[in-house]
Design an enzyme around this catalytic site. Structure first.
Site, PDB file in Angstrom:
ATOM      1  N   ASP A  71      46.775  46.242  46.029  1.00 37.42           N
ATOM      2  CA  ASP A  71      47.659  45.297  45.371  1.00 37.42           C
ATOM      3  C   ASP A  71      49.091  45.748  45.615  1.00 37.42           C
ATOM      4  OD1 ASP A  71      48.912  43.410  43.829  1.00 37.42           O
ATOM      5  OD2 ASP A  71      48.131  44.111  41.916  1.00 37.42           O
ATOM      6  N   GLU A  76      43.986  49.715  43.680  1.00 34.14           N
ATOM      7  CA  GLU A  76      43.687  49.218  42.336  1.00 34.14           C
ATOM      8  C   GLU A  76      42.180  49.159  42.139  1.00 34.14           C
ATOM      9  OE1 GLU A  76      44.726  45.596  39.211  1.00 34.14           O
ATOM     10  OE2 GLU A  76      45.893  45.851  41.048  1.00 34.14           O
ATOM     11  N   ARG A 237      39.489  34.714  28.387  1.00 32.51           N
ATOM     12  CA  ARG A 237      39.725  36.143  28.638  1.00 32.51           C
ATOM     13  C   ARG A 237      41.146  36.472  28.200  1.00 32.51           C
ATOM     14  NH1 ARG A 237      41.379  39.066  33.773  1.00 32.51           N
ATOM     15  NH2 ARG A 237      41.657  36.944  34.564  1.00 32.51           N
ATOM     16  N   HIS A 239      44.077  38.692  28.582  1.00 35.81           N
ATOM     17  CA  HIS A 239      44.523  39.557  29.670  1.00 35.81           C
ATOM     18  C   HIS A 239      45.849  40.188  29.252  1.00 35.81           C
ATOM     19  CE1 HIS A 239      44.801  40.979  33.777  1.00 35.81           C
ATOM     20  NE2 HIS A 239      45.962  40.391  33.954  1.00 35.81           N
TER      21      HIS A 239
END
Length: 494
Positions: A71, A76, A237, A239
């Site tokens: 990334d 990552e 979700r 995040h």
């Protein structure tokens, strides 16, 4: 824990231990990734474009059902879905171990070091530690409904922060005010600047919004992107971008566990009331930078209280509601109470459990022994070395060796999690798929492919669905279901 799926995404820093290196950190990151997938065969690389910045071969899913990829030049690791704190800690540590093992296998241990932190002292860049929590669609995902979560997240850094020397330069960012997007600089706000000796959070300086969808340049306390990676009719979700990467297993478990309980309180309408913070972004940074560690905040009601007071109100609400819910919940409640009690006293009581306290104790000890000022560049080097993943060099591992660090998992469990997914989530089924592909398609992993591969890849894997060439897509919309028998039947045609 009850009705919760956890996941962590960690971006790693990479240091080259040479005055004039022949290669860049990104070059080494590519080499490590290629070794993982082509030589160690720890997983299968993507054969399709995942986005404009993720071409085929940029990364892939591992046998433990997590993902390893690049990334913006950083390695990552995204953990597999976990239904328990013990699995979450073990799979998080497994990502560290997978990368460190690759460096050792490549014979690069003396040349490069992987750093599990969130800042680059030289360039002032930051890289993330993202948290993911599954909630139902009934979760009140509105500005008003998220107010208690913002308050909780702003104040939890007193036990989840990893600490840093100094401060970031003012962030050039745009924020939303009513229906306008305006420069943050236009609304004022103070910043202590680089003269700051030490603060408790690495990411706080880089958070510029309370709510925002974008993840770069406009990092928010709560990211509003709606990407459930599950059945969108049932799940959302949460995040989060604001947290620090933790070295201490205790801090990782407490971060995930307390946040999970705060989300449960909000879902059920039981969160403490009248605790909305007047200016949450400023409060986030002021708490981190408070050298006296009083951590005072101003509420929208005009009252002031400390971050410890706020956390105790969330703890009391969770204690009344969830004591006895399950074994892990009781552990979280016990340790939450313990760490808040110790935060009111000498910070040295927290060494080994809270990363910022462990780091501050190490730096203070070194400063006193060497008679150094906080401006000495050696302290920034030691700051980074706390996060070094090499077990023989990292300062955190030195504390482990001295018996100062409580363990929540074991080396054997971490070794198992490097290769095997949790067996009570859909990660189990995805892990079976990756193993099948490794066994049946070695030519792809060795770099061989036919000319149509880029247009008709032999497999496409995403978190909630996969497809093998010539077969119908196989959706996995329920993260609580393993799908393991169904996946085995699908890939074998039985």
């Amino acid at each position: 824990m009850l009705n919760r799926i956890f996941g962590l995404e960690t971006e790693y820093g990479l240091l080259i231990n040479q005055e004039r290196p022949d290669h860049s950190p990104t070059w080494f990151a590519h080499k490590i990734r290629d070794h993982l997938f082509h030589v160690q065969r720890q997983g299968v690389l993507d054969l399709h474009h995942r986005g404009h910045d993720e071409p085929p071969g940029n990364g892939g899913f591992l046998t433990n059902a997590g993902r390893m990829y690049l990334d913006m030049g950083h390695l990552e690791y995204a953990s597999p879905e976990c239904h328990s704190l013990t699995d979450a800690v073990a799979t998080d540590r497994a990502g560290d171990a997978i990368l460190q093992q690759a460096i050792q296998d490549l014979g690069l241990s003396d040349q490069v070091a992987l750093i599990k932190n969130n800042i680059d002292h030289e360039t002032d860049a930051t890289f993330g530690s993202h948290e993911n929590y599954l909630v139902t669609r009934r979760f009140p995902f509105t500005r008003r409904g998220l107010g208690p979560l913002v308050t909780f997240l702003v104040t939890r850094q007193i036990f989840t922060g990893s600490g840093r020397v100094g401060a970031a330069s003012p962030q050039d960012a745009w924020i939303q005010m009513d229906r306008l997007i305006v420069p943050r600089a236009s609304i004022g706000g103070s910043h202590i600047g680089m003269a700051l000796p030490f603060q408790i959070s690495q990411r706080a300086d880089y958070i510029v919004n309370d709510f925002f969808e974008w993840v770069q340049q406009n990092r928010a306390i709560v990211n509003t992107r709606d990407e459930p990676l599950a059945d969108p009719n049932q799940y959302r979700r949460i995040h989060l971008l604001l947290g620090d990467s933790n070295m201490a297993e205790y801090a990782t478990a407490l971060k995930l566990g307390t946040t999970g309980l705060a989300l449960q309180l909000i879902e059920e309408g039981q969160a403490p009331r009248d605790l909305e913070i007047n200016e949450p972004v400023e409060a986030l940074q002021e708490i981190s930078q408070d050298q006296e560690r009083q951590w005072m905040i101003q509420l929208q009601s005009g009252k002031t209280c400390s971050a410890v007071d706020v956390q105790e109100q969330f703890l009391d609400a969770a204690e009344r509601r969830y004591r006895g819910q399950d074994e892990e919940t009781d552990w979280v409640l016990d340790q939450w109470a313990s760490v808040l009690r110790d935060l009111r006293g000498d910070y040295e009581k927290l060494v080994g459990r809270v990363d910022w306290a462990s780091k501050l104790w190490l730096l203070d000890s070194f400063r006193e022994a060497e008679k150094l000022e906080w401006t000495d560049p050696m302290l920034k080097s030691l700051d980074l070395e706390y996060h070094n993943l090499h077990p023989g060099k990292g300062l955190y591992y030195g504390l482990v060796e001295e018996g100062r660090v409580p363990r929540l998992t074991t080396d054997k469990a971490i070794a198992l999690a490097m290769d095997h997914p949790p067996r009570n989530t859909r990660a189990f089924g995805r892990g079976e798929l990756v193993r099948h592909l490794l066994a049946c398609e070695p030519s792809i992993e060795s770099g061989e492919s036919n000319k149509d591969e880029r247009f008709f890849p032999s497999y496409v894997i995403n978190w909630s669905i996969f497809q093998l060439r010539g077969q119908a897509p196989f959706p996995m919309p329920d993260p609580f279901k393993t799908y393991v028998q169904e996946v085995r039947a699908h890939v074998t045609g039985r």
